[in-house]
Write a protein that holds these residues in place. Structure first.
Motif, PDB file in Angstrom:
ATOM      1  N   UNK A 140      23.604  -4.566  -3.980  1.00 18.97           N
ATOM      2  CA  UNK A 140      22.282  -5.166  -4.125  1.00 18.97           C
ATOM      3  C   UNK A 140      21.221  -4.332  -3.429  1.00 18.97           C
ATOM      4  N   UNK A 141      21.568  -3.779  -2.274  1.00 18.53           N
ATOM      5  CA  UNK A 141      20.612  -2.917  -1.569  1.00 18.53           C
ATOM      6  C   UNK A 141      20.281  -1.707  -2.419  1.00 18.53           C
ATOM      7  N   UNK A 142      21.283  -1.100  -3.034  1.00 17.10           N
ATOM      8  CA  UNK A 142      21.054   0.093  -3.831  1.00 17.10           C
ATOM      9  C   UNK A 142      20.163  -0.214  -5.022  1.00 17.10           C
ATOM     10  N   UNK A 143      20.336  -1.385  -5.646  1.00 14.28           N
ATOM     11  CA  UNK A 143      19.524  -1.728  -6.802  1.00 14.28           C
ATOM     12  C   UNK A 143      18.074  -1.951  -6.429  1.00 14.28           C
ATOM     13  N   UNK A 144      17.828  -2.422  -5.215  1.00 16.21           N
ATOM     14  CA  UNK A 144      16.465  -2.710  -4.784  1.00 16.21           C
ATOM     15  C   UNK A 144      15.801  -1.550  -4.069  1.00 16.21           C
ATOM     16  N   UNK A 145      16.534  -0.470  -3.790  1.00 22.16           N
ATOM     17  CA  UNK A 145      16.019   0.567  -2.898  1.00 22.16           C
ATOM     18  C   UNK A 145      14.875   1.361  -3.496  1.00 22.16           C
ATOM     19  N   UNK A 146      14.763   1.408  -4.803  1.00 24.88           N
ATOM     20  CA  UNK A 146      13.676   2.184  -5.392  1.00 24.88           C
ATOM     21  C   UNK A 146      12.336   1.488  -5.247  1.00 24.88           C
ATOM     22  N   UNK A 147      12.363   0.231  -4.869  1.00 26.25           N
ATOM     23  CA  UNK A 147      11.132  -0.528  -4.623  1.00 26.25           C
ATOM     24  C   UNK A 147      10.991  -0.792  -3.140  1.00 26.25           C
ATOM     25  N   UNK A 148      10.022  -1.574  -2.791  1.00 28.38           N
ATOM     26  CA  UNK A 148       9.845  -1.986  -1.404  1.00 28.38           C
ATOM     27  C   UNK A 148      10.935  -3.000  -1.106  1.00 28.38           C
TER      28      UNK A 148
ATOM     29  N   UNK B 178       2.244  12.026   5.473  1.00 32.26           N
ATOM     30  CA  UNK B 178       2.305  10.881   6.377  1.00 32.26           C
ATOM     31  C   UNK B 178       0.953  10.586   7.009  1.00 32.26           C
ATOM     32  N   UNK B 179       0.256  11.594   7.476  1.00 30.05           N
ATOM     33  CA  UNK B 179      -1.041  11.371   8.130  1.00 30.05           C
ATOM     34  C   UNK B 179      -2.019  10.689   7.191  1.00 30.05           C
ATOM     35  N   UNK B 180      -2.039  11.109   5.922  1.00 32.99           N
ATOM     36  CA  UNK B 180      -2.945  10.514   4.950  1.00 32.99           C
ATOM     37  C   UNK B 180      -2.555   9.076   4.648  1.00 32.99           C
ATOM     38  N   UNK B 181      -1.275   8.773   4.626  1.00 32.79           N
ATOM     39  CA  UNK B 181      -0.826   7.408   4.395  1.00 32.79           C
ATOM     40  C   UNK B 181      -1.267   6.489   5.536  1.00 32.79           C
ATOM     41  N   UNK B 182      -1.145   6.977   6.757  1.00 28.11           N
ATOM     42  CA  UNK B 182      -1.600   6.177   7.901  1.00 28.11           C
ATOM     43  C   UNK B 182      -3.101   5.906   7.809  1.00 28.11           C
ATOM     44  N   UNK B 183      -3.860   6.927   7.500  1.00 24.01           N
ATOM     45  CA  UNK B 183      -5.306   6.770   7.435  1.00 24.01           C
ATOM     46  C   UNK B 183      -5.712   5.758   6.361  1.00 24.01           C
ATOM     47  N   UNK B 184      -5.092   5.854   5.201  1.00 24.51           N
ATOM     48  CA  UNK B 184      -5.408   4.939   4.104  1.00 24.51           C
ATOM     49  C   UNK B 184      -5.081   3.498   4.498  1.00 24.51           C
ATOM     50  N   UNK B 185      -3.898   3.298   5.094  1.00 27.89           N
ATOM     51  CA  UNK B 185      -3.503   1.944   5.486  1.00 27.89           C
ATOM     52  C   UNK B 185      -4.422   1.394   6.565  1.00 27.89           C
ATOM     53  N   UNK B 186      -4.835   2.241   7.499  1.00 30.32           N
ATOM     54  CA  UNK B 186      -5.736   1.794   8.560  1.00 30.32           C
ATOM     55  C   UNK B 186      -7.052   1.293   7.973  1.00 30.32           C
ATOM     56  N   UNK B 187      -7.579   2.017   6.987  1.00 27.98           N
ATOM     57  CA  UNK B 187      -8.843   1.639   6.370  1.00 27.98           C
ATOM     58  C   UNK B 187      -8.730   0.367   5.550  1.00 27.98           C
ATOM     59  N   UNK B 188      -7.567   0.123   4.945  1.00 30.95           N
ATOM     60  CA  UNK B 188      -7.428  -1.015   4.035  1.00 30.95           C
ATOM     61  C   UNK B 188      -6.837  -2.258   4.701  1.00 30.95           C
ATOM     62  N   UNK B 189      -6.588  -2.199   5.992  1.00 32.33           N
ATOM     63  CA  UNK B 189      -6.101  -3.372   6.717  1.00 32.33           C
ATOM     64  C   UNK B 189      -7.123  -3.879   7.726  1.00 32.33           C
ATOM     65  N   UNK B 190      -8.376  -3.483   7.559  1.00 36.78           N
ATOM     66  CA  UNK B 190      -9.410  -3.811   8.547  1.00 36.78           C
ATOM     67  C   UNK B 190      -9.612  -5.314   8.712  1.00 36.78           C
ATOM     68  N   UNK B 191      -9.394  -6.088   7.683  1.00 40.01           N
ATOM     69  CA  UNK B 191      -9.656  -7.525   7.758  1.00 40.01           C
ATOM     70  C   UNK B 191      -8.366  -8.335   7.874  1.00 40.01           C
TER      71      UNK B 191
ATOM     72  N   UNK C 179       0.834  -1.208   0.000  1.00 46.18           N
ATOM     73  CA  UNK C 179       0.000   0.000   0.000  1.00 46.18           C
ATOM     74  C   UNK C 179       0.865   1.253   0.000  1.00 46.18           C
ATOM     75  N   UNK C 180       1.852   1.287   0.851  1.00 47.22           N
ATOM     76  CA  UNK C 180       2.700   2.475   0.957  1.00 47.22           C
ATOM     77  C   UNK C 180       3.460   2.749  -0.334  1.00 47.22           C
ATOM     78  N   UNK C 181       3.792   1.706  -1.061  1.00 49.39           N
ATOM     79  CA  UNK C 181       4.479   1.913  -2.326  1.00 49.39           C
ATOM     80  C   UNK C 181       3.669   2.713  -3.322  1.00 49.39           C
ATOM     81  N   UNK C 182       2.333   2.711  -3.182  1.00 53.14           N
ATOM     82  CA  UNK C 182       1.452   3.468  -4.076  1.00 53.14           C
ATOM     83  C   UNK C 182       1.015   4.800  -3.487  1.00 53.14           C
ATOM     84  N   UNK C 183       1.438   5.103  -2.266  1.00 52.73           N
ATOM     85  CA  UNK C 183       0.943   6.291  -1.564  1.00 52.73           C
ATOM     86  C   UNK C 183       2.029   7.348  -1.346  1.00 52.73           C
ATOM     87  N   UNK C 184       3.123   7.231  -2.051  1.00 47.54           N
ATOM     88  CA  UNK C 184       4.277   8.087  -1.778  1.00 47.54           C
ATOM     89  C   UNK C 184       3.992   9.587  -1.873  1.00 47.54           C
ATOM     90  N   UNK C 185       3.124  10.050  -2.784  1.00 47.24           N
ATOM     91  CA  UNK C 185       2.897  11.508  -2.852  1.00 47.24           C
ATOM     92  C   UNK C 185       2.123  12.070  -1.658  1.00 47.24           C
TER      93      UNK C 185
END
Length: 256
Positions: free
Chosen positions: A187-195, A68-81, A59-65
């Protein structure tokens, strides 16, 4: 962000007896001068905790723009189950020397400067089950400062601040302990742009990191060799202080 591999370190370890880790870490560079970090601890351990922590990283990978408060709220709503997670996020503006941090649940976050330790705050609750009193904090973040975030699989009595205060900023950022650490950092540097850790932690050359970490494991309680990369330091810190009763994770970043 050419210095990312040298300045960023993380390590995860599943609870002994479990095949997957319920803690997960995400790192998202934002251009040349901004960086977003997150550490999640799924409630409990095992597959359910792992699934919840991986879900929040996706979820956070799609919420970067978003803020922080909005990211928390979105994740809270989408992790209910799901099991829900404890979660810490940090946005770093390297040009403005500014750190924005917020957390929900039992994630410890430390800001270290010249031997001084500031414990960053966290709201009560669980992301996915509701929380209250979330207040993003802004802090001055100067060259040489460390940000450290770790789950409750590492005890609060761990001497992380003492270990990091022994590492000189220019040397930690600019050197590696031999070619083995260099390969792990690449290897860390190559993967850092993703999760970075939300999929399969075996993608990172942890064996290489462990070889380097072994060189400093005996020194970790008193000092850290200044020739180690942040990745090797993170691995050694986790190996030294991770609890046998829980998943454990640690994320650290040094501003240089």
């Amino acid at each position: 962000m050419s210095s990312l591999a040298a300045n960023l370190g993380f390590a995860l370890r599943a609870m002994p007896g479990e095949s997957v880790c319920g803690d997960q870490i995400g790192v998202w560079p934002q251009g040349e001068h901004r960086l977003q970090l997150a550490l999640a601890d799924g409630l409990g351990h095992g597959q359910g905790a792992h699934q919840a922590a991986c879900n929040v990283m996706r979820l956070l990978g799609d919420l970067q723009p978003l803020a922080i408060s909005a990211r928390f709220q979105y994740c809270d709503e989408h992790l209910l189950h799901s099991r829900g997670v404890a979660l810490a996020m940090a946005d770093i503006d390297l040009q403005a020397h500014c750190l924005t941090h917020a957390a929900v649940g039992n994630i410890r976050s430390l800001l270290l400067r010249q031997g001084q330790v500031r414990r960053l705050g966290a709201a009560r609750g669980i992301v996915g089950a509701g929380y209250r009193d979330l207040y993003p904090e802004q802090h001055d973040f100067q060259p040489g400062d460390w940000l450290v975030m770790f789950s409750d699989g590492i005890g609060e009595d761990a001497r992380i601040a003492d270990a990091l205060s022994a590492a000189e900023p220019s040397q930690v950022a600019g050197r590696t302990t031999g070619h083995v650490a260099g390969r792990a950092s690449a290897k860390i540097n190559r993967n850092a742009s993703a999760q970075i850790a939300g999929q399969d932690t075996d993608e990172i050359d942890q064996k290489a990191s462990a070889q380097v970490a072994g060189q400093i494991a005996g020194q970790i309680a008193g000092q850290v060799t200044t020739q180690a990369t942040a990745q090797a330091i993170a691995q050694a810190l986790l190996e030294r202080w991770a609890s046998a009763q829980d998943d454990a994770s640690l994320l650290l970043y040094q501003h240089v």
